[in-house]
Motif scaffolding. Structure first.
Motif, mmCIF file in Angstrom:
data_model
loop_
_atom_site.group_PDB
_atom_site.id
_atom_site.type_symbol
_atom_site.label_atom_id
_atom_site.label_comp_id
_atom_site.label_asym_id
_atom_site.label_seq_id
_atom_site.Cartn_x
_atom_site.Cartn_y
_atom_site.Cartn_z
ATOM 1 N N UNK A 88 51.527 65.281 71.306
ATOM 2 C CA UNK A 88 50.203 64.700 71.065
ATOM 3 C C UNK A 88 49.120 65.763 71.212
ATOM 4 N N UNK A 89 49.198 66.527 72.291
ATOM 5 C CA UNK A 89 48.163 67.519 72.568
ATOM 6 C C UNK A 89 48.196 68.673 71.573
ATOM 7 N N UNK A 90 49.390 69.091 71.180
ATOM 8 C CA UNK A 90 49.536 70.304 70.378
ATOM 9 C C UNK A 90 49.500 70.064 68.881
ATOM 10 N N UNK A 91 49.787 68.813 68.433
ATOM 11 C CA UNK A 91 49.840 68.579 66.992
ATOM 12 C C UNK A 91 49.378 67.188 66.586
ATOM 13 N N UNK A 92 50.024 66.139 67.100
ATOM 14 C CA UNK A 92 49.863 64.807 66.541
ATOM 15 C C UNK A 92 48.418 64.314 66.555
ATOM 16 N N UNK A 93 47.668 64.618 67.620
ATOM 17 C CA UNK A 93 46.292 64.129 67.712
ATOM 18 C C UNK A 93 45.341 64.839 66.759
ATOM 19 N N UNK A 94 45.822 65.860 66.051
ATOM 20 C CA UNK A 94 44.937 66.703 65.255
ATOM 21 C C UNK A 94 45.218 66.657 63.759
ATOM 22 N N UNK A 95 46.253 65.914 63.353
ATOM 23 C CA UNK A 95 46.610 65.831 61.932
ATOM 24 C C UNK A 95 46.812 64.367 61.561
ATOM 25 N N UNK A 96 47.008 64.108 60.269
ATOM 26 C CA UNK A 96 47.071 62.729 59.776
ATOM 27 C C UNK A 96 48.498 62.194 59.659
#
Length: 242
Positions: A88-96
């Motif tokens: 979540x912190x490194x990828x998921x929260x920042x992409x669609x």
């Protein structure tokens, strides 16, 4: 034995940029790509570079899906050292990438049934298109420790003491990592159409040497990749096998 393609770059920053570009190009070519994702310090700059490209270059994760290699047994899903929190912190929260298609192994309840369901979910997507991998100093891939059968599937495993020690830094002071995890099996990993393995530093050279310059051996799980027709290894000069 299939020889992998080595792409040698000067340092971790350049490797991160190259691997991120590789993933981005895969998503541009096939928006519905199914990714196999990994965690660990090696992938922190890679995901950061991938987020930067996502923001700049107009590709999307909206049709994609992802399956992570592994997760600890016994950690709450919101534990800061869980791989769910990492992703979540490194990828998921920042992409669609849709949350329902950003999958990690379940580690509570009926684990045998959950492992079988994970395998079924991968199969329902048509398999993994691109699998990211690191490599442990003992040659482990995912949490498949030495001795893991090459035909193993997603399952519960006991972690080697060396792996627990190596991962202690991800946990709060005085807290040890769990002793077991759920991991994709080696058979699951080698079913991926393409494997991108990332290794940096002299402490990975011996593992890469055993994996690719010696006969296959279950005591070096990564040596199973010798049978795979499309392995690309991004590494720095220090990690090159002897």
């Amino acid at each position: 034995m299939t020889k992998p393609e080595f792409r040698v770059l000067p340092n971790a920053a350049e490797i991160a940029s190259a691997v991120a570009a590789h993933i981005a190009q895969t998503l541009k070519a096939k928006p519905a790509t199914t990714l196999g994702l990994a965690t660990g310090n090696t992938f922190v700059p890679i995901y950061a570079a991938l987020i930067d490209l996502y923001r700049q270059n107009g590709f999307s994760f909206a049709e994609a899906a992802s399956f992570n290699l592994d997760e600890y047994v016994g950690l709450p899903k919101n534990h800061p050292a869980s791989f769910r929190a990492y992703m979540r912190q490194r990828l998921f929260d920042h992409v669609d990438l849709p949350a329902e298609r950003a999958m990690l192994p379940e580690t509570e309840g009926d684990l045998a049934a959950d492992c079988a369901a994970y395998e079924a979910a991968i199969a329902a997507r048509g398999g993994i298109d691109l699998q990211l991998l690191g490599i442990g100093r003992n040659g482990h891939i995912g949490f498949n420790e030495p001795g893991s059968p090459f035909d193993s599937r997603t399952r519960v495993v006991e972690l080697a003491q060396s792996t627990i020690e190596a991962n202690k830094g991800d946990f709060p002071p005085g807290e040890l990592p769990p002793s077991s995890a759920v991991t994709m099996g080696i058979g699951t990993i080698v079913d991926a159409r393409e494997i991108v393995l990332v290794a940096t530093g002299a402490n990975k050279a011996a593992a890469l040497t055993r994996a690719f310059n010696a006969p296959k051996d279950v005591d070096c799980p990564a040596s199973a990749l010798q049978d795979h027709p499309h392995v690309i290894i991004y590494c720095d000069p220090a990690a090159l096998p002897a």
